[in-house]
Design a protein around this motif. Structure first.
Motif, PDB file in Angstrom:
ATOM      1  N   UNK A  40     -21.085   3.077 -12.283  1.00  0.00           N
ATOM      2  CA  UNK A  40     -20.999   2.247 -13.479  1.00  0.00           C
ATOM      3  C   UNK A  40     -22.348   1.637 -13.857  1.00  0.00           C
ATOM      4  N   UNK A  58     -12.088   6.845 -10.942  1.00  0.00           N
ATOM      5  CA  UNK A  58     -12.225   5.401 -11.153  1.00  0.00           C
ATOM      6  C   UNK A  58     -11.859   4.717  -9.849  1.00  0.00           C
ATOM      7  N   UNK A  59     -12.172   3.428  -9.761  1.00  0.00           N
ATOM      8  CA  UNK A  59     -11.883   2.690  -8.537  1.00  0.00           C
ATOM      9  C   UNK A  59     -10.641   1.839  -8.732  1.00  0.00           C
ATOM     10  N   UNK A  60      -9.720   1.924  -7.789  1.00  0.00           N
ATOM     11  CA  UNK A  60      -8.491   1.135  -7.873  1.00  0.00           C
ATOM     12  C   UNK A  60      -8.691  -0.241  -7.267  1.00  0.00           C
ATOM     13  N   UNK A  61      -7.613  -1.006  -7.212  1.00  0.00           N
ATOM     14  CA  UNK A  61      -7.695  -2.406  -6.811  1.00  0.00           C
ATOM     15  C   UNK A  61      -8.444  -2.667  -5.509  1.00  0.00           C
ATOM     16  N   UNK A  62      -8.182  -1.867  -4.509  1.00  0.00           N
ATOM     17  CA  UNK A  62      -8.835  -2.149  -3.227  1.00  0.00           C
ATOM     18  C   UNK A  62     -10.055  -1.275  -2.998  1.00  0.00           C
ATOM     19  N   UNK A  63     -10.597  -0.758  -4.092  1.00  0.00           N
ATOM     20  CA  UNK A  63     -11.752   0.113  -3.965  1.00  0.00           C
ATOM     21  C   UNK A  63     -11.328   1.537  -3.643  1.00  0.00           C
ATOM     22  N   UNK A  91     -15.572   2.513 -17.182  1.00  0.00           N
ATOM     23  CA  UNK A  91     -16.496   3.020 -16.180  1.00  0.00           C
ATOM     24  C   UNK A  91     -15.888   4.146 -15.376  1.00  0.00           C
ATOM     25  N   UNK A  93     -16.944   7.159 -12.212  1.00  0.00           N
ATOM     26  CA  UNK A  93     -17.861   7.472 -11.134  1.00  0.00           C
ATOM     27  C   UNK A  93     -17.804   8.975 -10.901  1.00  0.00           C
TER      28      UNK A  93
ATOM     29  N   UNK B 140      -5.977   1.198 -16.331  1.00  0.00           N
ATOM     30  CA  UNK B 140      -6.612   0.302 -15.377  1.00  0.00           C
ATOM     31  C   UNK B 140      -5.837  -1.010 -15.265  1.00  0.00           C
ATOM     32  N   UNK B 142      -2.663  -1.317 -15.517  1.00  0.00           N
ATOM     33  CA  UNK B 142      -1.496  -1.030 -14.685  1.00  0.00           C
ATOM     34  C   UNK B 142      -1.904  -0.922 -13.222  1.00  0.00           C
ATOM     35  N   UNK B 143      -2.993  -0.208 -12.990  1.00  0.00           N
ATOM     36  CA  UNK B 143      -3.409   0.019 -11.605  1.00  0.00           C
ATOM     37  C   UNK B 143      -4.063  -1.209 -10.978  1.00  0.00           C
ATOM     38  N   UNK B 144      -4.696  -2.025 -11.806  1.00  0.00           N
ATOM     39  CA  UNK B 144      -5.512  -3.122 -11.263  1.00  0.00           C
ATOM     40  C   UNK B 144      -4.916  -4.504 -11.528  1.00  0.00           C
ATOM     41  N   UNK B 146      -2.740  -6.529 -10.118  1.00  0.00           N
ATOM     42  CA  UNK B 146      -2.781  -7.467  -8.999  1.00  0.00           C
ATOM     43  C   UNK B 146      -4.192  -7.993  -8.749  1.00  0.00           C
ATOM     44  N   UNK B 147      -5.143  -7.128  -9.012  1.00  0.00           N
ATOM     45  CA  UNK B 147      -6.535  -7.440  -8.707  1.00  0.00           C
ATOM     46  C   UNK B 147      -7.054  -8.645  -9.477  1.00  0.00           C
ATOM     47  N   UNK B 150      -5.626 -11.702  -8.095  1.00  0.00           N
ATOM     48  CA  UNK B 150      -6.203 -12.069  -6.796  1.00  0.00           C
ATOM     49  C   UNK B 150      -7.566 -12.714  -6.967  1.00  0.00           C
ATOM     50  N   UNK B 179     -10.663  -8.407  -0.324  1.00  0.00           N
ATOM     51  CA  UNK B 179     -10.329  -7.029   0.040  1.00  0.00           C
ATOM     52  C   UNK B 179     -10.521  -6.045  -1.103  1.00  0.00           C
ATOM     53  N   UNK B 180     -11.658  -6.112  -1.732  1.00  0.00           N
ATOM     54  CA  UNK B 180     -11.888  -5.198  -2.845  1.00  0.00           C
ATOM     55  C   UNK B 180     -13.294  -4.621  -2.756  1.00  0.00           C
ATOM     56  N   UNK B 181     -13.718  -3.965  -3.819  1.00  0.00           N
ATOM     57  CA  UNK B 181     -15.066  -3.389  -3.857  1.00  0.00           C
ATOM     58  C   UNK B 181     -15.919  -4.178  -4.850  1.00  0.00           C
ATOM     59  N   UNK B 182     -17.207  -4.208  -4.587  1.00  0.00           N
ATOM     60  CA  UNK B 182     -18.121  -4.942  -5.446  1.00  0.00           C
ATOM     61  C   UNK B 182     -17.986  -4.537  -6.913  1.00  0.00           C
ATOM     62  N   UNK B 183     -17.871  -3.204  -7.138  1.00  0.00           N
ATOM     63  CA  UNK B 183     -17.803  -2.714  -8.519  1.00  0.00           C
ATOM     64  C   UNK B 183     -16.573  -3.244  -9.246  1.00  0.00           C
ATOM     65  N   UNK B 184     -15.476  -3.344  -8.494  1.00  0.00           N
ATOM     66  CA  UNK B 184     -14.228  -3.815  -9.093  1.00  0.00           C
ATOM     67  C   UNK B 184     -14.363  -5.290  -9.462  1.00  0.00           C
ATOM     68  N   UNK B 187     -16.514  -5.703 -12.528  1.00  0.00           N
ATOM     69  CA  UNK B 187     -15.837  -5.361 -13.765  1.00  0.00           C
ATOM     70  C   UNK B 187     -14.892  -6.481 -14.207  1.00  0.00           C
TER      71      UNK B 187
END
Lengths: 220, 220
Positions: A40, A58-63, A91, A93, B140, B142-144, B146-147, B150, B179-184, B187
């Motif tokens: 991204x 793409x990256x989901x909630x937990x990466x 974004x 990847x 995104x 839908x998938x994210x 919860x994120x 959180x 519990x996630x990724x920096x990119x997430x 965003x």
């Protein structure tokens, strides 16, 4: 002028100035298997694949990664130039699934071409429209199909694509294809095997009952 | 020739024959609130909305609906002409969210225009590319979902723990906490920032709207 430039899908539609500009502003980039081609934070440019396979995700909630689609030798992709496309504001990847050699037209040059040449602009939007279809397929798989149906869909489509009942892939490789985890695939495969749908061998899967798999896909 | 035809986004790019063809092959269709405009079995044509709001969705086999996007007065849509578009191979459904009045160019005419006029073709693919972005946003969400809740939860709890609206952590550090990724996280933070919930500074986050974050957490 380099021979491979005429592989670009819109090359014949460029005027002499545009051809010269492209010749000056492209690079050949090599990526080794498993390396990240694009994330991204960067905007590589428009890609034409000279060799290798690429996965877009793409990256989901937990990466966790959600694979959107793949492309390979002879394909091109403009999502890697999304910073130059007003309509695209999400974004993606990209990762090299095998060693890759890419012809890259840098983003500002690609933007100049799409701004000034209706054929390049049309190519760009057409390419995105094709990706749209791929992504919708993926989205429906994830949202609507149970994991066992996703796995059955994958096995049947491989069977139909190759015409062979033997699929030489590990559970881990299959998991990447159907957006799942190795453990989940292993559990499903064991169930499929018990039900007589497949036969499991080291590093491969043999399809025993295609009709049974097709029935499973149709189940509600 | 009817006045509203020049509302079509590509009208000025048509030659006299194409204008006459469009004039002969369009209809004005009215739909009442709640009625189905278009389903997988039919292919209405290219739509321009004269009044009202329309919802576009996909359907699982069990009848579960996922709304992809909406469009309204002054917008156009080509997905309702998908039978005329080679690149689109998924089914969408459309419903009138309010009473609607639509200008419809029938599919075969629209296909003739896109086949013969590069500007109409480009308009069609550009329109699809915009829908692609909308759908990715939905996917995104839908998938994210919860994120973002959180992340909001984390920010509010830090605010209440320290009594300060400034959180001196990088996106990477926050990612580890939730519990996630920096990119997430990056965003989501960008979206929170756009929504006025936070202000982003180098290596820290300033909370601008605690109540807004709390509301987000409570959202279902």
């Amino acid at each position: 002028m380099d021979d491979y430039l005429n592989l670009l899908p819109y090359w014949d539609k460029l005027n002499e100035n545009e051809k010269a500009l492209t010749a000056e502003n492209h690079t050949i980039r090599k990526f080794t298997k498993g390396s990240k081609i694009f994330g991204s934070e960067s905007c590589l440019g428009m890609i034409y694949v000279l060799s290798g396979n690429i996965r877009v995700y793409i990256l989901s909630e937990e990466g966790r990664e959600i694979t959107l689609f793949r492309f390979k030798k002879g394909d091109s992709c403009v999502l890697s130039s999304s910073c130059a496309i007003n309509q695209i504001n999400f974004d993606t990847y990209m990762e090299a699934e095998t060693d890759c050699e890419l012809l890259v037209v840098n983003s500002s040059t690609f933007k100049f071409l799409t701004d000034n040449n209706i054929y390049v602009r049309c190519y760009m939007y057409e390419s995105l429209s094709e990706r749209f279809s791929s992504v919708m397929w993926t989205m429906q798989q994830i949202l609507f199909l149970r994991m066992d149906q996703r796995l059955a869909t994958f096995l049947v489509s491989e069977y139909e694509r190759t015409g062979r009942d033997e699929i030489n892939m590990t559970h881990e490789q299959i998991a990447v294809y159907i957006n799942s985890a190795r453990e989940v695939v292993a559990r499903m495969m064991k169930r499929f095997s018990t039900d007589g749908l497949v036969e499991l061998k080291r590093g491969k899967v043999i399809i025993s009952d295609v009709e049974g798999l097709k029935n499973l896909i149709r189940e509600v």
